[in-house]
Design a protein around this motif. Structure first.
Motif, mmCIF file in Angstrom:
data_model
loop_
_atom_site.group_PDB
_atom_site.id
_atom_site.type_symbol
_atom_site.label_atom_id
_atom_site.label_comp_id
_atom_site.label_asym_id
_atom_site.label_seq_id
_atom_site.Cartn_x
_atom_site.Cartn_y
_atom_site.Cartn_z
ATOM 1 N N LEU A 14 0.823 -1.202 0.000
ATOM 2 C CA LEU A 14 0.000 0.000 0.000
ATOM 3 C C LEU A 14 0.862 1.258 0.000
ATOM 4 O O LEU A 14 1.925 1.306 0.616
ATOM 5 C CB LEU A 14 -0.914 0.014 1.235
ATOM 6 C CG LEU A 14 -2.173 -0.862 1.174
ATOM 7 C CD1 LEU A 14 -2.854 -0.844 2.528
ATOM 8 C CD2 LEU A 14 -3.118 -0.369 0.096
ATOM 9 N N THR A 15 0.377 2.274 -0.680
ATOM 10 C CA THR A 15 1.056 3.565 -0.706
ATOM 11 C C THR A 15 0.106 4.636 -0.165
ATOM 12 O O THR A 15 -1.080 4.384 0.063
ATOM 13 C CB THR A 15 1.471 3.940 -2.136
ATOM 14 O OG1 THR A 15 0.287 4.154 -2.917
ATOM 15 C CG2 THR A 15 2.313 2.842 -2.769
ATOM 16 N N ILE A 16 0.645 5.829 0.006
ATOM 17 C CA ILE A 16 -0.194 6.952 0.437
ATOM 18 C C ILE A 16 -1.306 7.201 -0.580
ATOM 19 O O ILE A 16 -2.443 7.541 -0.209
ATOM 20 C CB ILE A 16 0.680 8.214 0.633
ATOM 21 C CG1 ILE A 16 1.452 8.112 1.951
ATOM 22 C CG2 ILE A 16 -0.173 9.468 0.632
ATOM 23 C CD1 ILE A 16 2.321 9.309 2.248
ATOM 24 N N LYS A 17 -1.012 7.000 -1.857
ATOM 25 C CA LYS A 17 -2.038 7.194 -2.894
ATOM 26 C C LYS A 17 -3.200 6.225 -2.710
ATOM 27 O O LYS A 17 -4.370 6.591 -2.905
ATOM 28 C CB LYS A 17 -1.422 7.024 -4.288
ATOM 29 C CG LYS A 17 -0.502 8.169 -4.702
ATOM 30 C CD LYS A 17 0.004 7.967 -6.116
ATOM 31 C CE LYS A 17 0.893 9.132 -6.563
ATOM 32 N NZ LYS A 17 1.411 8.955 -7.937
ATOM 33 N N ASP A 18 -2.877 4.964 -2.336
ATOM 34 C CA ASP A 18 -3.931 3.975 -2.101
ATOM 35 C C ASP A 18 -4.811 4.399 -0.933
ATOM 36 O O ASP A 18 -6.044 4.314 -1.001
ATOM 37 C CB ASP A 18 -3.324 2.597 -1.812
ATOM 38 C CG ASP A 18 -2.565 2.042 -3.003
ATOM 39 O OD1 ASP A 18 -3.007 2.294 -4.135
ATOM 40 O OD2 ASP A 18 -1.535 1.370 -2.779
ATOM 41 N N ILE A 19 -4.177 4.850 0.148
ATOM 42 C CA ILE A 19 -4.926 5.286 1.329
ATOM 43 C C ILE A 19 -5.794 6.490 0.974
ATOM 44 O O ILE A 19 -6.969 6.585 1.377
ATOM 45 C CB ILE A 19 -3.977 5.635 2.484
ATOM 46 C CG1 ILE A 19 -3.183 4.402 2.925
ATOM 47 C CG2 ILE A 19 -4.737 6.224 3.669
ATOM 48 C CD1 ILE A 19 -4.027 3.278 3.447
ATOM 49 N N ALA A 20 -5.233 7.403 0.183
ATOM 50 C CA ALA A 20 -5.977 8.593 -0.226
ATOM 51 C C ALA A 20 -7.208 8.222 -1.040
ATOM 52 O O ALA A 20 -8.305 8.766 -0.832
ATOM 53 C CB ALA A 20 -5.073 9.520 -1.032
ATOM 54 N N GLN A 21 -7.035 7.263 -1.971
ATOM 55 C CA GLN A 21 -8.162 6.850 -2.812
ATOM 56 C C GLN A 21 -9.257 6.197 -1.973
ATOM 57 O O GLN A 21 -10.458 6.475 -2.153
ATOM 58 C CB GLN A 21 -7.666 5.870 -3.876
ATOM 59 C CG GLN A 21 -8.740 5.466 -4.874
ATOM 60 C CD GLN A 21 -8.187 4.562 -5.967
ATOM 61 O OE1 GLN A 21 -7.051 4.134 -5.913
ATOM 62 N NE2 GLN A 21 -9.020 4.282 -6.960
ATOM 63 N N LEU A 22 -8.870 5.340 -1.025
ATOM 64 C CA LEU A 22 -9.851 4.667 -0.175
ATOM 65 C C LEU A 22 -10.585 5.641 0.742
ATOM 66 O O LEU A 22 -11.775 5.469 1.036
ATOM 67 C CB LEU A 22 -9.149 3.597 0.673
ATOM 68 C CG LEU A 22 -8.670 2.350 -0.073
ATOM 69 C CD1 LEU A 22 -7.724 1.543 0.803
ATOM 70 C CD2 LEU A 22 -9.868 1.504 -0.500
ATOM 71 N N ALA A 23 -9.866 6.677 1.190
ATOM 72 C CA ALA A 23 -10.483 7.648 2.098
ATOM 73 C C ALA A 23 -11.192 8.766 1.356
ATOM 74 O O ALA A 23 -11.914 9.562 1.973
ATOM 75 C CB ALA A 23 -9.413 8.230 3.022
ATOM 76 N N GLY A 24 -10.974 8.855 0.039
ATOM 77 C CA GLY A 24 -11.621 9.911 -0.744
ATOM 78 C C GLY A 24 -10.998 11.278 -0.500
ATOM 79 O O GLY A 24 -11.707 12.301 -0.518
ATOM 80 N N VAL A 25 -9.669 11.300 -0.260
ATOM 81 C CA VAL A 25 -8.965 12.572 -0.052
ATOM 82 C C VAL A 25 -7.724 12.575 -0.931
ATOM 83 O O VAL A 25 -7.403 11.598 -1.611
ATOM 84 C CB VAL A 25 -8.568 12.756 1.430
ATOM 85 C CG1 VAL A 25 -9.799 12.796 2.325
ATOM 86 C CG2 VAL A 25 -7.622 11.652 1.889
ATOM 87 N N SER A 26 -6.993 13.679 -0.914
ATOM 88 C CA SER A 26 -5.768 13.777 -1.714
ATOM 89 C C SER A 26 -4.595 13.133 -0.968
ATOM 90 O O SER A 26 -4.607 13.035 0.276
ATOM 91 C CB SER A 26 -5.447 15.242 -1.987
ATOM 92 O OG SER A 26 -5.076 15.906 -0.786
ATOM 93 N N PRO A 27 -3.553 12.706 -1.693
ATOM 94 C CA PRO A 27 -2.357 12.160 -1.038
ATOM 95 C C PRO A 27 -1.721 13.150 -0.062
ATOM 96 O O PRO A 27 -1.211 12.746 0.983
ATOM 97 C CB PRO A 27 -1.425 11.854 -2.215
ATOM 98 C CG PRO A 27 -2.351 11.594 -3.366
ATOM 99 C CD PRO A 27 -3.479 12.557 -3.163
ATOM 100 N N SER A 28 -1.776 14.444 -0.397
ATOM 101 C CA SER A 28 -1.174 15.436 0.499
ATOM 102 C C SER A 28 -1.917 15.499 1.834
ATOM 103 O O SER A 28 -1.315 15.729 2.886
ATOM 104 C CB SER A 28 -1.174 16.815 -0.158
ATOM 105 O OG SER A 28 -2.486 17.272 -0.392
ATOM 106 N N THR A 29 -3.242 15.267 1.792
ATOM 107 C CA THR A 29 -4.020 15.248 3.037
ATOM 108 C C THR A 29 -3.613 14.067 3.909
ATOM 109 O O THR A 29 -3.461 14.202 5.133
ATOM 110 C CB THR A 29 -5.526 15.175 2.719
ATOM 111 O OG1 THR A 29 -5.908 16.349 2.018
ATOM 112 C CG2 THR A 29 -6.346 15.066 3.999
ATOM 113 N N VAL A 30 -3.406 12.901 3.294
ATOM 114 C CA VAL A 30 -2.950 11.736 4.049
ATOM 115 C C VAL A 30 -1.586 12.015 4.685
ATOM 116 O O VAL A 30 -1.344 11.693 5.852
ATOM 117 C CB VAL A 30 -2.866 10.488 3.147
ATOM 118 C CG1 VAL A 30 -2.292 9.302 3.918
ATOM 119 C CG2 VAL A 30 -4.237 10.152 2.579
ATOM 120 N N SER A 31 -0.696 12.629 3.919
ATOM 121 C CA SER A 31 0.641 12.967 4.432
ATOM 122 C C SER A 31 0.550 13.899 5.638
ATOM 123 O O SER A 31 1.262 13.727 6.637
ATOM 124 C CB SER A 31 1.470 13.610 3.326
ATOM 125 O OG SER A 31 2.755 13.963 3.805
#
Length: 349
Positions: A14-31
């Motif tokens: 899993l990457t930050i992009k995967d988490i972002a897609q699952l949560a419906g937010v941008s990768p920068s928000t996950v970071s």
């Protein structure tokens, strides 16, 4: 939130992009959530953290280090060709407190080995991408130790004077520590006082010797060179030094030993000579290690604030890492704990 079971088997990729897609937010928000930045709403933070927890996601350490330019790693250096180690009772307590507090600040510790080491500490810190270093004093300290502090790398020393743009140190006020011991003896009508120090080149031992001499002069007491001997902070050296002192026709009424271990060695020599402590010779050690409470007789000692030294070291190092340079050195206070080797059981502050 119900997540697809197949995804759970792929958490390692899993990457930050995967988490972002699952949560419906941008990768920068996950970071920002992972790095605890404050501008994220509580609702968004909870949504991202729910996905992270259910997926068992852990950010890649190397990638996070590159992104934040911080490794969250602290180097631990036992400096000197002759150095203490993890078994030393005084430094073991200091390091335990440091480890706890630096951990609460989000750091892990990487211990350096300096066995047969002749290179640059700075190069090693850069190689491991460390954020800072804690340096524990030893004897015959390598030039590489002081070069590290002078380089601008964040460093805190314990019982070693470090000078640099992002360096400072914490130690007990050793001069005042010795003055308290001499004053205590003086107030108990003791006038003939000897001193057993660490190595003659030891910075800490000489600071304590300076305090001892200052106080002796202040109270008009005789300073005899044959009553000032040196060991190496360990028990056997205190035993040998005390035996030499007892060979004199006129030995002191009291001994101040610069470590508890040397004081315990001196106590053994006094017993072997058929003398009694405190009736014939009183003894005060230094460090208040656990053994001092269980010796026979129980050892009077000077307690250094090991918990405060460890905690201060952690917070000061974190401040240096965060860019708060030019922190002044901190000198902590000490307290005499009077036990049986000087005939009382009350604390003398």
């Amino acid at each position: 939130m119900n997540l697809d079971g197949n995804r759970r088997d792929k958490t390692m990729s899993l990457t930050i992009k995967d988490i972002a897609q699952l949560a419906g937010v941008s990768p920068s928000t996950v970071s920002k959530v992972l790095n605890n930045y404050g501008e994220i709403s509580e609702m968004t933070r909870k949504k991202v953290m729910t996905v992270i927890n259910e997926m068992g996601y852990a950010p890649n350490f190397s990638a996070r280090s590159l992104a934040t330019k911080k490794s969250s790693l602290i180097g631990l250096v036992y400096a000197g060709k002759i150095n203490v180690d993890m078994t030393h009772p005084y430094f073991n307590e200091v390091i335990s407190t440091f480890k706890k507090n630096i951990g609460l600040l989000g750091y892990d510790i990487l211990m350096f080995s300096n066995e047969q080491f002749q290179g640059s500490y700075l190069a090693r810190c850069q190689h491991f991408n460390l954020d800072g270093c804690l340096i524990i004093a030893g004897e015959e300290v390598e030039d590489a130790t002081f070069e590290l502090a002078e380089s601008g790398f964040p460093c805190i020393g314990i019982d070693i004077e470090l000078v640099g743009p992002k360096a400072s140190y914490v130690m007990t006020d050793n001069v005042n520590l010795s003055r308290k011991v001499v004053e205590h003896f003086y107030l108990n009508s003791i006038r003939k006082i000897g001193y057993i120090g660490g190595m003659s080149e030891s910075v800490i031992s000489n600071l304590r010797l300076n305090g001892f001499k200052d106080a002796m002069n202040q109270f008009g007491l005789e300073i005899r060179d044959d009553w000032i001997l040196y060991g190496d902070y360990h028990e056997e050296s205190g035993y040998i030094a005390m035996k030499k002192m007892l060979e004199l026709n006129d030995y002191p009424e009291a001994i101040f030993a610069a470590s508890d271990l040397m004081a315990l060695g001196a106590l053994r020599a006094i017993k072997e000579a058929g003398l009694h402590t405190p009736r014939n010779i009183r003894i005060v050690g230094c460090d208040d290690i656990a053994a001092s409470r269980y010796s026979d007789p129980k050892l009077t000692t000077v307690k250094q604030d090991k918990e405060k030294i460890g905690k201060l070291s952690a917070f000061m190092l974190n401040d240096l890492i965060e860019g708060k340079s030019k922190l002044k050195p901190v000198y902590t206070d000490s307290e005499i704990i009077v036990r049986e080797t000087c005939g009382s059981n009350k604390a003398f502050r």
